[in-house]
Design a protein around this motif. Structure first.
Motif, short mmCIF file in Angstrom:
data_model
loop_
_atom_site.label_atom_id
_atom_site.label_comp_id
_atom_site.label_asym_id
_atom_site.label_seq_id
_atom_site.Cartn_x
_atom_site.Cartn_y
_atom_site.Cartn_z
N VAL A 183 0.60 -1.39 -0.36
CA VAL A 183 0.15 0.21 0.00
C VAL A 183 0.65 1.37 -0.21
N SER A 184 0.44 2.30 -0.72
CA SER A 184 1.21 3.27 -0.57
C SER A 184 0.93 4.85 -0.74
N ALA A 185 0.52 5.77 -0.40
CA ALA A 185 -0.70 6.79 0.14
C ALA A 185 0.42 8.10 0.51
N ILE A 186 0.12 9.40 0.44
CA ILE A 186 0.30 10.71 0.79
C ILE A 186 -0.23 10.67 2.12
N VAL A 187 0.31 11.77 2.39
CA VAL A 187 -0.38 11.02 4.51
C VAL A 187 0.55 12.80 5.09
N GLU A 188 -0.49 13.27 6.16
CA GLU A 188 0.00 14.16 6.61
C GLU A 188 0.71 13.51 8.17
N ALA A 189 1.81 14.85 8.27
CA ALA A 189 2.11 14.17 9.98
C ALA A 189 1.32 13.89 10.65
N GLY A 190 1.49 11.47 11.54
CA GLY A 190 0.25 11.81 12.72
C GLY A 190 0.87 10.60 12.64
N THR A 191 -0.42 9.75 12.82
CA THR A 191 -0.03 8.38 13.42
C THR A 191 -0.61 7.18 12.91
N TYR A 192 -0.57 6.32 12.36
CA TYR A 192 -1.05 5.69 11.22
C TYR A 192 -1.13 4.09 11.76
N LEU A 193 -1.89 2.82 11.70
CA LEU A 193 -1.50 2.00 11.87
C LEU A 193 -2.01 0.69 10.74
N ALA A 194 -0.83 0.02 10.25
CA ALA A 194 -0.76 -1.06 9.86
C ALA A 194 -0.79 -2.32 9.79
N ARG A 195 -1.60 -3.10 9.39
CA ARG A 195 -2.75 -4.10 10.51
C ARG A 195 -2.48 -5.14 9.09
N VAL A 196 -2.20 -6.23 8.99
CA VAL A 196 -1.48 -7.27 8.98
C VAL A 196 -2.56 -8.10 9.35
N VAL A 197 -3.57 -9.03 7.77
CA VAL A 197 -4.43 -10.02 8.16
C VAL A 197 -4.73 -10.97 8.28
N ALA A 198 -4.80 -12.41 8.49
CA ALA A 198 -4.73 -13.79 8.23
C ALA A 198 -5.81 -14.34 7.86
N ALA A 199 -6.14 -14.44 6.56
CA ALA A 199 -7.13 -14.19 5.54
C ALA A 199 -6.80 -15.78 5.14
#
Length: 324
Positions: free
Chosen positions: A124-140
């Motif tokens: 995944v790739s996105a333009i983001v502002e300064a802040g807090t983000y969560l990268a979640r990996v899910v076992a399908a």
């Protein structure tokens, strides 16, 4: 070459019993990233999942049947955030990747982008502002599977369309993630590495199906959209169309023009669209009544593909029965 092994139903069932008793209270790890600074790499898992996602939803919970592995990312400035995952673990059959807005506790907020192909190589790739983000990996689909993750931030300004992602992480391993796969969710395309220390901004699409219930006839045989690339040219656009059924089964539009059964609703096959900045796919026949999800993926002139899907290039719509 990645080697895969069959996972028995008994093994998956045992893994799910363990997953059902575990509640994830906070992210397993956190990282602070500066645009153009060092990247962050990690070894993730083990996590388990029983079956591929049947529906296309904005929020994926952690709990029974869906093991999750979370990474909190603090961005110190505006930039292009890129997160990738990959795995050589035969137990990690299919992992998905979601990027959320978040708070300091790791509570997921609005979904930014997702990557949900039929493998564990996601981006995944996105333009983001300064802040807090969560990268979640899910076992399908997987039983106590592990993976390798990487998060990096590029310097991005409107007058500098060639972002510098800085140095890749060196621990653990090189943390290099896969570029995607041949289904929606992956980064897509046969990617070519640019000069060391630089990466080009990937293109973006805006999928907008014109086949709607209130417009029967020829219009329901055509899917259209647009694509753009701020620092190059769009080479081609791939489109995928899934038909969702009430019995938790899905069909995907095949290159033959017919719909066929698919294992995972978020990973229908790709069909090459005509055109580039303005693209179209003409179907052989009108769509049957039902629910559909349209994906689009642009590949630029350097072979770089989009990093994941959001509301612009993953569009859900319904075709209704024609009134008599």
């Amino acid at each position: 070459m990645r080697h895969r092994h069959k996972i028995t139903l008994a093994a998956i069932s045992a893994a799910l019993l363990a997953t059902a008793t575990v509640a994830i209270a906070e992210p397993q790890r956190d990282a602070s990233l500066s645009p153009g600074g060092d990247g962050f790499g990690w070894d993730g898992g083990p996590i388990s999942g029983a079956a591929a996602l049947a529906e296309v939803g904005a929020f994926v919970p952690c709990g029974p049947g869906k093991g999750c592995d979370d990474t909190l990312i603090r961005a110190t400035g505006k930039g292009q955030l890129q997160v990738t995952t990959d795995s050589e673990d035969p137990n990690a059959v299919d992992f998905d990747l979601y990027l959320f807005e978040s708070d300091e506790s790791g509570e997921p907020g609005a979904l930014i982008r997702s990557s949900t192909s039929g493998s564990s190589a996601e981006s995944v790739s996105a333009i983001v502002e300064a802040g807090t983000y969560l990268a979640r990996v899910v076992a399908a689909t997987g039983a106590e599977g592990t993976y390798v993750g990487e998060a990096r931030m590029a310097v991005f300004t409107e007058d500098n369309p060639n972002p510098d992602f800085g140095n890749p992480p060196t621990q653990p391993g090189d943390g290099s993630g896969g570029g995607g796969g041949q289904q929606p969710g992956g980064g897509g395309g046969q990617q070519q590495e640019p000069a060391p220390g630089t990466r080009r901004l990937p293109p973006a699409t805006n999928a907008a199906p014109t086949s709607r219930a209130k417009r029967p006839g020829a219009r329901s045989r055509r899917l259209t959209g647009t694509a753009a690339d701020v620092d190059g040219e769009v080479a081609y656009v791939d489109v995928a169309l899934a038909r969702l059924r009430g019995d938790d089964r899905c069909r995907g539009l095949a290159p033959t023009g017919r719909f066929r059964r698919i294992r995972k609703c978020t990973a229908p096959p790709w069909v090459r669209a005509r055109g580039r900045e303005a693209w179209r796919v003409t179907l052989k026949r009108r769509l049957r009544p039902g629910r559909y999800v349209l994906y689009s993926r642009a590949i630029d002139d350097k072979g770089l593909g989009e990093g994941g899907y959001d509301s612009a290039n993953r569009v859900a719509f319904r075709v209704r029965k024609r009134s008599s």
